[in-house]
Design an enzyme around this catalytic site. Structure first.
Site, mmCIF file in Angstrom:
data_model
loop_
_atom_site.group_PDB
_atom_site.id
_atom_site.type_symbol
_atom_site.label_atom_id
_atom_site.label_comp_id
_atom_site.label_asym_id
_atom_site.label_seq_id
_atom_site.Cartn_x
_atom_site.Cartn_y
_atom_site.Cartn_z
ATOM 1 C CE1 TYR A 78 42.037 28.621 5.621
ATOM 2 C CE2 TYR A 78 42.049 26.494 6.752
ATOM 3 C CZ TYR A 78 42.640 27.162 5.394
ATOM 4 O OH TYR A 78 43.206 26.717 4.271
ATOM 5 C CE LYS A 84 40.382 27.486 2.419
ATOM 6 N NZ LYS A 84 40.759 27.966 1.090
#
Length: 253
Positions: A170, A174
């Site tokens: 994750y 990002k």
């Protein structure tokens, strides 16, 4: 950073049937925009759009799976047909890794799925809708990133991210999205389209409750998290582009 007049503007928000995406859609609609509420699940998406219409807003459901080329093309064709224009794109759809998914023993298929939504999905949707955004007199692209994508925060012993457990995909996705934002801004800087990434912060949404595992009490609402995306979606001409922002201003890379 001041907001422009948004009457008669058209915005599309991905992953908008709930959480921060839904709050962004509601906030833009409340400011007078026609909002295309995009989601994978037609039942949930249409229900969410209907609720906002019942509140007096011009909100229309668009079925859109950011990981599916055919779905993205169909959505872009639908927008081109009606309403036939687009001024704002908010790339909000995102997923995270499951508990226990650590770099040293990661399921690479799952890592690929996270990147397919959080990075490649943004490219699919943005590229499909760019022809419409280029026709707008003041196009805006907002990529919903995360503070966890900040290398500065992640490596600062005084920041609470320092104590987050290592994860496989994750924050990496990002960080990649942040750089992708910069590259789109570079390519589009002569077009008037402003492209920025935002960090909504931890909010009491289904996503955060499931994935934030730092023992923190979350008091911010989805509406709180949506505020920075709405602000960047309604920037005046000449506003920043290629930046990464939260409620307090620029976020360090």
């Amino acid at each position: 950073m001041s907001e422009r007049t948004v009457n008669d503007k058209v915005a599309l928000v991905t992953g908008a049937n709930k959480g921060i995406g839904h709050a962004v859609a509601a906030g833009l609609a409340a400011r007078g925009m026609t909002v295309l509420l995009a989601a994978r699940n037609p039942d949930l998406g249409e229900k969410a759009a209907a609720e906002l219409r019942d509140a007096g807003h011009d909100v229309r459901f668009v079925r859109l799976d950011v990981t599916d080329d055919a779905s993205v093309r169909a959505a872009a064709d639908a927008v081109a047909a009606s309403p036939g224009r687009l001024d704002v794109l908010v790339n909000n759809a995102g997923i995270s890794e499951g508990p226990g998914d650590r770099p040293a023993d990661a399921d690479l298929d799952h890592v690929r799925r996270v990147f397919d939504t959080n990075v490649f999905g943004v490219m699919r949707v943005t590229n499909a809708l760019l022809p419409l955004l280029r026709r707008s007199p003041a196009g805006r692209i907002v990529n919903v990133s995360s503070g966890t994508g900040s290398l500065t925060h992640m490596t600062d012993p005084d920041h609470y991210f320092w104590n987050l457990g290592a994860v496989a995909s994750y924050p990496q996705s990002k960080a990649a999205l942040n750089m992708l934002t910069v590259q789109y801004a570079k390519q589009l800087r002569d077009t008037g389209i402003l492209v920025n990434a935002v960090a909504p912060g931890p909010c009491a949404t289904d996503f955060a409750i499931e994935h934030i595992r730092a023992g923190r009490t979350i008091t911010r609402t989805a509406e709180d998290g949506a505020a920075i995306a709405i602000r960047m979606a309604t920037l005046e001409d000449g506003g920043p582009t290629g930046g990464f922002f939260d409620d307090d201003g620029p976020v360090p890379w």
